[in-house]
Write an enzyme that holds these catalytic residues in place. Structure first.
Site, PDB file in Angstrom:
ATOM      1  N   SER A  31      40.793  32.770  44.429  1.00 51.77           N
ATOM      2  CA  SER A  31      39.876  33.265  43.394  1.00 51.77           C
ATOM      3  C   SER A  31      38.495  32.730  43.762  1.00 51.77           C
ATOM      4  O   SER A  31      38.386  31.702  44.452  1.00 51.77           O
ATOM      5  CB  SER A  31      40.288  32.700  42.027  1.00 51.77           C
ATOM      6  N   TYR A  69      43.361  25.198  37.464  1.00 52.47           N
ATOM      7  CA  TYR A  69      43.284  26.526  38.099  1.00 52.47           C
ATOM      8  C   TYR A  69      42.359  26.468  39.323  1.00 52.47           C
ATOM      9  O   TYR A  69      42.735  26.901  40.424  1.00 52.47           O
ATOM     10  CB  TYR A  69      42.789  27.547  37.075  1.00 52.47           C
TER      11      TYR A  69
HETATM   12  N1  LIG Z   1      42.203  39.029  36.971  1.00 47.13           N
HETATM   13  C1  LIG Z   1      41.229  38.384  37.593  1.00 47.13           C
HETATM   14  O1  LIG Z   1      40.059  38.519  37.239  1.00 47.13           O
HETATM   15  C2  LIG Z   1      41.539  37.467  38.742  1.00 47.13           C
HETATM   16  C3  LIG Z   1      42.836  37.162  39.126  1.00 47.13           C
HETATM   17  N2  LIG Z   1      43.051  36.326  40.195  1.00 47.13           N
HETATM   18  C4  LIG Z   1      44.395  35.993  40.653  1.00 47.13           C
HETATM   19  O2  LIG Z   1      45.132  37.185  40.902  1.00 47.13           O
HETATM   20  C5  LIG Z   1      46.513  36.949  40.660  1.00 47.13           C
HETATM   21  C6  LIG Z   1      47.053  37.994  39.699  1.00 47.13           C
HETATM   22  O3  LIG Z   1      46.317  37.918  38.495  1.00 47.13           O
HETATM   23  P1  LIG Z   1      46.398  39.033  37.347  1.00 47.13           P
HETATM   24  O4  LIG Z   1      47.098  40.226  37.843  1.00 47.13           O
HETATM   25  O5  LIG Z   1      45.046  39.162  36.785  1.00 47.13           O
HETATM   26  O6  LIG Z   1      47.288  38.257  36.285  1.00 47.13           O
HETATM   27  P2  LIG Z   1      48.490  38.805  35.346  1.00 47.13           P
HETATM   28  O7  LIG Z   1      48.722  37.734  34.339  1.00 47.13           O
HETATM   29  O8  LIG Z   1      48.201  40.199  34.900  1.00 47.13           O
HETATM   30  O9  LIG Z   1      49.721  38.840  36.363  1.00 47.13           O
HETATM   31  C7  LIG Z   1      50.327  37.683  36.857  1.00 47.13           C
HETATM   32  C8  LIG Z   1      51.805  37.986  37.028  1.00 47.13           C
HETATM   33  O10 LIG Z   1      52.423  36.821  37.568  1.00 47.13           O
HETATM   34  C9  LIG Z   1      53.632  36.614  36.880  1.00 47.13           C
HETATM   35  N3  LIG Z   1      53.993  35.209  36.927  1.00 47.13           N
HETATM   36  C10 LIG Z   1      53.442  34.194  36.217  1.00 47.13           C
HETATM   37  N4  LIG Z   1      54.077  33.055  36.489  1.00 47.13           N
HETATM   38  C11 LIG Z   1      55.030  33.350  37.398  1.00 47.13           C
HETATM   39  C12 LIG Z   1      56.016  32.593  38.056  1.00 47.13           C
HETATM   40  N5  LIG Z   1      56.162  31.284  37.806  1.00 47.13           N
HETATM   41  N6  LIG Z   1      56.830  33.208  38.942  1.00 47.13           N
HETATM   42  C13 LIG Z   1      56.722  34.531  39.176  1.00 47.13           C
HETATM   43  N7  LIG Z   1      55.826  35.313  38.565  1.00 47.13           N
HETATM   44  C14 LIG Z   1      54.987  34.719  37.686  1.00 47.13           C
HETATM   45  C15 LIG Z   1      53.372  37.069  35.454  1.00 47.13           C
HETATM   46  O11 LIG Z   1      54.595  37.368  34.766  1.00 47.13           O
HETATM   47  C16 LIG Z   1      52.505  38.286  35.689  1.00 47.13           C
HETATM   48  O12 LIG Z   1      53.284  39.460  35.789  1.00 47.13           O
HETATM   49  C17 LIG Z   1      46.624  35.520  40.127  1.00 47.13           C
HETATM   50  O13 LIG Z   1      46.973  34.650  41.188  1.00 47.13           O
HETATM   51  C18 LIG Z   1      45.223  35.224  39.631  1.00 47.13           C
HETATM   52  O14 LIG Z   1      44.950  33.851  39.655  1.00 47.13           O
HETATM   53  C19 LIG Z   1      42.015  35.781  40.895  1.00 47.13           C
HETATM   54  C20 LIG Z   1      40.733  36.054  40.546  1.00 47.13           C
HETATM   55  C21 LIG Z   1      40.377  36.904  39.438  1.00 47.13           C
HETATM   56  C1  LIG Z   2      42.315  35.502  36.025  1.00 47.25           C
HETATM   57  C2  LIG Z   2      41.704  34.136  36.220  1.00 47.25           C
HETATM   58  C3  LIG Z   2      42.139  33.198  35.147  1.00 47.25           C
HETATM   59  C4  LIG Z   2      40.243  34.265  36.257  1.00 47.25           C
HETATM   60  C5  LIG Z   2      39.523  34.452  35.121  1.00 47.25           C
HETATM   61  C6  LIG Z   2      38.167  34.581  35.193  1.00 47.25           C
HETATM   62  C7  LIG Z   2      37.561  34.530  36.401  1.00 47.25           C
HETATM   63  C8  LIG Z   2      36.095  34.681  36.437  1.00 47.25           C
HETATM   64  O1  LIG Z   2      35.399  34.163  35.550  1.00 47.25           O
HETATM   65  O2  LIG Z   2      35.653  35.321  37.352  1.00 47.25           O
HETATM   66  C9  LIG Z   2      38.291  34.341  37.559  1.00 47.25           C
HETATM   67  O3  LIG Z   2      37.712  34.354  38.771  1.00 47.25           O
HETATM   68  C10 LIG Z   2      39.642  34.169  37.489  1.00 47.25           C
HETATM   69  O4  LIG Z   2      40.370  33.906  38.589  1.00 47.25           O
END
Ligand SMILES: NC(=O)C1=CN([C@@H]2O[C@H](COP(=O)(O)OP(=O)(O)OC[C@H]3O[C@@H](n4cnc5c(N)ncnc54)[C@H](O)[C@@H]3O)[C@@H](O)[C@H]2O)C=CC1
Ligand SMILES: CC(C)c1ccc(C(=O)O)c(O)c1O
Length: 256
Positions: free
Chosen positions: A149, A163
């Site tokens: 991230s 995080y």
């Molecule tokens: N949404 C955003 O703005 C950003 C997201 N990310 C990263 O992208 C990745 C995906 O994020 P999103 O799709 O936004 O989140 P989300 O919450 O929509 O999806 C995450 C998924 O991971 C699953 N999960 C959680 N704990 C788990 C575990 N212990 N074992 C297996 N599965 C598990 C959840 O059930 C969920 O389906 C994450 O690593 C997050 O940190 C990074 C930067 C920005």
């Molecule tokens: C999805 C995660 C927690 C998250 C949330 C918000 C930002 C941001 O402020 O850009 C991130 O980069 C994240 O990784």
């Protein structure tokens, strides 16, 4: 977009029931891969897999917590029996727990909260890499993408210390993997998304998102599909000489 640049590949995506993971799984399907969807939320991942299967794609799914090594090993065994040896690993599962909707200040974070985020965001990626690299090394081919991230290298007020620390550690882990596994034909890269429109961001105020947009050269938030396309690129033959890199998908926001 449908093409076949990943046909013949078997891809495992963790967190495949969530916003970004589901988009990644679908994009690999559209590009011809067989896709193994893994998530700790059985209902979500089963539904996602059913939709892809109904659309005619080759998928299998498993309910597993990435922090549980034995459970992941069992799931990988079953998934590779169903689809073939897994040659592409996308470590996408991640969590960002909050205290009453806000990131926990470090002076209030409990040791258990810290350990849980490390167990999922960092150890979870180690677990899948440890389970799947023996067969990649043996076959002299593999592709790994780890989800970091922008929070891994910049202070973001929306997230807490556990995080940011795990997302920074993912970058070091990825670079080490690239160095150690490169001689075996395996690449490892990390993606650093900026703010992406997923359900996770529903709790963020419009003003806070607007502030990010105003500081983003492309003047908008990102979409899960844009992260998925970058992921697919990093495991495709077009990027076969790229390893050990961290690629921002952030519209130019921060540019650290
Ligand atoms: N949404 C955003 O703005 C950003 C997201 N990310 C990263 O992208 C990745 C995906 O994020 P999103 O799709 O936004 O989140 P989300 O919450 O929509 O999806 C995450 C998924 O991971 C699953 N999960 C959680 N704990 C788990 C575990 N212990 N074992 C297996 N599965 C598990 C959840 O059930 C969920 O389906 C994450 O690593 C997050 O940190 C990074 C930067 C920005
Ligand atoms: C999805 C995660 C927690 C998250 C949330 C918000 C930002 C941001 O402020 O850009 C991130 O980069 C994240 O990784």
């Amino acid at each position: 977009m449908t093409d076949s640049r990943h046909s013949g590949r078997v891809v495992l995506v963790t967190g495949a029931g969530g916003g970004i993971g589901a988009a990644i799984a679908e994009q690999y399907c559209r590009e011809g891969a067989a896709v193994a969807l893994v998530d700790a939320d059985a209902a979500k991942v089963e539904e996602q897999a059913a939709q892809l299967r109904d659309a005619g794609f080759k998928v299998s799914w498993a309910h597993a917590d990435v922090a549980d090594y034995a459970g992941c090993a069992q799931a990988c065994e079953r998934l590779s029996q169903a689809l073939g040896p897994i040659d592409t690993l996308i470590n996408n599962a991640g969590i960002s727990p909050k205290h009453n909707g806000a990131p926990a200040p470090i002076w209030q974070m409990t040791p258990d909260e810290w350990q849980r985020v490390v167990a999922i965001n960092l150890n979870g990626s180690f677990n899948l890499v440890r389970i799947l690299t023996p067969s990649m090394v043996e076959r002299r081919f593999g592709r790994i993408v780890n989800m970091s991230s922008v929070a891994g290298s910049a202070f973001l007020p929306l997230v807490a210390a556990h995080y940011s620390a795990t997302k920074a550690a993912i970058i070091g882990f990825t670079r080490h993997l690239a160095g150690e596994l490169g001689p075996f034909g395996i690449t490892a890269n990390a993606l650093a998304p900026g703010r992406i429109e997923t359900p996770l961001l529903k709790t963020v105020s419009a003003e806070a998102n607007q502030a990010v947009v105003d500081n983003t050269p492309l003047r908008r938030l990102g979409t899960p599909l844009e992260v998925a396309r970058a992921t697919c690129f990093l495991t495709s033959s077009e990027s076969e000489f790229i390893t050990g890199q961290v690629v921002d998908v952030a519209g130019g926001w921060l540019m650290r």
